[in-house]
Design an enzyme around this catalytic site. Structure first.
Site, mmCIF file in Angstrom:
data_model
loop_
_atom_site.group_PDB
_atom_site.id
_atom_site.type_symbol
_atom_site.label_atom_id
_atom_site.label_comp_id
_atom_site.label_asym_id
_atom_site.label_seq_id
_atom_site.Cartn_x
_atom_site.Cartn_y
_atom_site.Cartn_z
ATOM 1 C CE1 TYR A 35 -3.809 -2.301 0.444
ATOM 2 C CE2 TYR A 35 -2.829 -3.011 2.513
ATOM 3 C CZ TYR A 35 -3.776 -3.168 1.523
ATOM 4 O OH TYR A 35 -4.708 -4.178 1.620
ATOM 5 C CG HIS B 188 -6.370 -7.985 -7.087
ATOM 6 N ND1 HIS B 188 -6.889 -7.020 -6.239
ATOM 7 C CD2 HIS B 188 -5.066 -8.102 -6.769
ATOM 8 C CE1 HIS B 188 -5.929 -6.578 -5.456
ATOM 9 N NE2 HIS B 188 -4.815 -7.211 -5.745
#
Length: 229
Positions: A72, A192
Site C-alpha cells: 500500500y 484480484h
C-alpha cells in the site's frame, strides 16, 4: 556477494535463497534503493517492516502463500504483509473484500482489525512481489529487482519438503504458478479482490476452506482464518 538486501533478510530465508538471486539484479536493487534514500523519497513500508512477512513466516513454517503485488502506498498502511494493514488503520477496499469472502466461505464475522499478523504466525506467507513503494506512487518500485528476490523465495517454497496451498489472486499473482510444481502443491487462482474485479469470481471462490481441506488431507493441520490479528 555482499548486499544490504541479503544482509537484512531473516537468516532462514537468506540461507534458503542464497545463490538463487542474480547478482546483477541485487546490485541494481541495492543501488536503486540507495538512490531513493539519497533523494529523500518517502518509502513504504518503513525499513524496519520491509521483511515482516519473512520474519513471521520462516521457510519451514509455510503452509499457505498469498501473493500480492506491491505494498500500500498511503501513509501508515503498509507494514510488510501483503493485503494487511496495522491495527487501527482503516481497512482498504481489497482487504474489505477479503473479509467478505471469509464471511461467505467460513461464516467468519468481520474482523475488528485489518491486521493479518495472526495468519502469518500460522504459516501464511503474505508476500508482495515488490517489497517497497514510493509514497503515493503505486508500482513505483516495480521492475527494479525485487521480482528476482521474491521469485527465489517462491522457488524455495516450491522446493521445500511439505505441500503448500498457493492462493493467487489476479493476473499478476497468477504468473507465480510458473514456479510451482502442481503435482505437489495446490494452486488456487481467482480474480484480484479489488473492487474493480472481485465480483468476477473472487467473491465466492471458497479459497479459504479449499486451502484448509488440502492442508488437512496432507497432514498439515488447518489455518484458523478467524485469527487474523
Amino acid at each position: 556477494m555482499t548486499s544490504p538486501i541479503l544482509d537484512d533478510l531473516p537468516s532462514a530465508w537468506r540461507d534458503a535463497i542464497v545463490g538463487a538471486v542474480p547478482p546483477a539484479a541485487l546490485a541494481a536493487l541495492d543501488a536503486f534503493l540507495a538512490a531513493e534514500d539519497a533523494a529523500g523519497a518517502t518509502i513504504f513500508p518503513p525499513a524496519r517492516d520491509r521483511f515482516t512477512a519473512l520474519a513471521l513466516t520462516p521457510p519451514e513454517a509455510v503452509r499457505v502463500v498469498i501473493l500480492g503485488q506491491d505494498p500500500y502506498h498511503g501513509p501508515g498502511q503498509a507494514h510488510g504483509l501483503a493485503f494487511s494493514v496495522a491495527a487501527g488503520v482503516r481497512v482498504p477496499p481489497s482487504l474489505a473484500n477479503i473479509h467478505r469472502e471469509l464471511a461467505s466461505d467460513l461464516g467468519i464475522t468481520k474482523p475488528v482489525s485489518g491486521s493479518l499478523t495472526g495468519w502469518a504466525k500460522q504459516g501464511v506467507l503474505l508476500l508482495n512481489t515488490t517489497l517497497t513503494v514510493r509514497s503515493g506512487e503505486a508500482a513505483s518500485h516495480a521492475g527494479r529487482g525485487w521480482d528476482a528476490v521474491t521469485q527465489a523465495i517462491l522457488r524455495a517454497v516450491d522446493a521445500g519438503p511439505h505441500p503448500v496451498a498457493f492462493l493467487l489472486w489476479g493476473s499478476h499473482a497468477q504468473k507465480a504458478a510458473a514456479f510451482v510444481d502442481t503435482s505437489r502443491h495446490l494452486v488456487l487462482p481467482a480474480p484480484h479482490p479489488s473492487p474493480l474485479s472481485a465480483h468476477r469470481g473472487f467473491l465466492g471462490c471458497g479459497h479459504f476452506s479449499r486451502a484448509n481441506a488440502f492442508l488437512a488431507d496432507h497432514g498439515r493441520g488447518t489455518i484458523d482464518w478467524a485469527a487474523t490479528g
